[in-house]
Design a protein around this motif. Structure first.
Motif, short mmCIF file in Angstrom:
data_model
loop_
_atom_site.label_atom_id
_atom_site.label_comp_id
_atom_site.label_asym_id
_atom_site.label_seq_id
_atom_site.Cartn_x
_atom_site.Cartn_y
_atom_site.Cartn_z
N ILE A 95 5.25 -10.47 2.91
CA ILE A 95 6.00 -11.47 2.28
C ILE A 95 5.43 -11.92 1.12
O ILE A 95 6.20 -12.54 0.17
CB ILE A 95 5.80 -12.94 3.34
N LEU A 96 3.86 -12.15 0.96
CA LEU A 96 3.46 -12.53 -0.01
C LEU A 96 3.48 -11.44 -1.37
O LEU A 96 3.23 -11.93 -2.47
CB LEU A 96 2.11 -13.07 -0.04
N GLY A 97 3.78 -10.28 -1.01
CA GLY A 97 3.73 -9.07 -2.01
C GLY A 97 2.28 -8.94 -2.48
O GLY A 97 1.94 -8.74 -3.56
N ALA A 102 -0.49 -1.25 0.74
CA ALA A 102 -1.25 -0.98 1.88
C ALA A 102 -0.93 -1.62 3.20
O ALA A 102 -0.71 -1.00 4.18
CB ALA A 102 -2.53 -1.66 1.34
N ALA A 103 -0.19 -2.72 2.96
CA ALA A 103 0.92 -3.37 4.00
C ALA A 103 1.62 -2.52 4.61
O ALA A 103 1.96 -2.29 5.92
CB ALA A 103 1.24 -4.74 3.68
N ALA A 104 2.56 -1.81 3.82
CA ALA A 104 3.58 -1.01 4.07
C ALA A 104 2.91 0.35 4.77
O ALA A 104 3.37 0.50 5.96
CB ALA A 104 4.60 -0.48 3.01
N LEU A 133 9.22 0.86 0.29
CA LEU A 133 8.25 0.09 -0.32
C LEU A 133 6.77 1.00 -1.03
O LEU A 133 6.23 0.53 -1.73
CB LEU A 133 7.80 -1.01 0.70
N PHE A 134 6.44 1.77 0.05
CA PHE A 134 5.39 2.41 -0.27
C PHE A 134 5.71 3.53 -1.39
O PHE A 134 4.69 3.43 -2.40
CB PHE A 134 5.09 3.44 1.09
N VAL A 135 6.73 4.08 -1.66
CA VAL A 135 7.04 4.87 -2.73
C VAL A 135 7.38 4.13 -4.06
O VAL A 135 6.76 4.62 -5.08
CB VAL A 135 8.35 5.68 -2.40
#
Length: 169
Positions: A95-97, A102-104, A133-135
């Motif tokens: 949410i916060l970016g 890492a979160a993904a 998101l990871f890519v």
């Protein structure tokens, strides 16, 4: 080509921001419900151990079942803490970016753990969005805290290297 587009294009960053926030909200909502609702994974684990994903008489993920039996179940208190707070932290990160990649990644790890246990639900869709998101890497967090956090971390790492300090020590 698509990887470069995801990593550099501003319009891709806008779309990824909406996807990131939606996915983060899903994680946060799920995790917060577990944190405030007295979460206990023992029933889920017992079911995954006693009714593993199988094709006929063959267990499809025997290593995962062995992990649950020999490590996760005996340490259920640790998992009762890690799972809900992990979901909350993944949700907040997305949410916060902040530390988006890492979160993904950790979201994908949790999704796969749920799928190995035989739970489908929205997990495949969440994995697919997380992969984008990871890519996209830093571009997924361009319109979030990563805009400031990632350059700061890069400078800190550069400074450590210039000082002759190893990152491994």
């Amino acid at each position: 080509m698509i990887g470069n587009f995801l990593r550099t294009n501003r319009w891709a960053a806008v779309v990824l921001t909406f996807a990131r926030i939606w996915l983060g909200w899903s994680w946060l909502k799920s995790g917060w419900g577990k944190v405030t609702g007295g979460f206990d994974a023992s029933g889920f684990m017992a079911n995954a151990i006693n009714n593993p994903v199988a094709k006929g008489d063959t267990i499809v993920y025997p290593n995962y079942v062995a992990f649950l039996e020999n490590f996760a179940a005996p340490n259920i208190d640790v998992f009762n803490f890690i799972v809900p707070w992990g979901e909350v932290l993944v949700g907040l990160g997305l949410i916060l970016g902040c530390l988006t990649t890492a979160a993904a990644f950790f979201g994908v790890v949790m999704n796969f753990a749920f799928m190995f246990a035989g739970t489908m639900s929205t997990n495949p869709m969440m994995v697919l969005i997380s992969i984008f998101l990871f890519v996209a890497a830093a571009n997924a967090g361009r319109y979030g805290l990563d805009r400031w956090v990632m350059p700061y971390l890069r400078e800190k790492i550069k400074g450590l290297r210039k000082d002759g300090k190893s990152l491994n020590t």
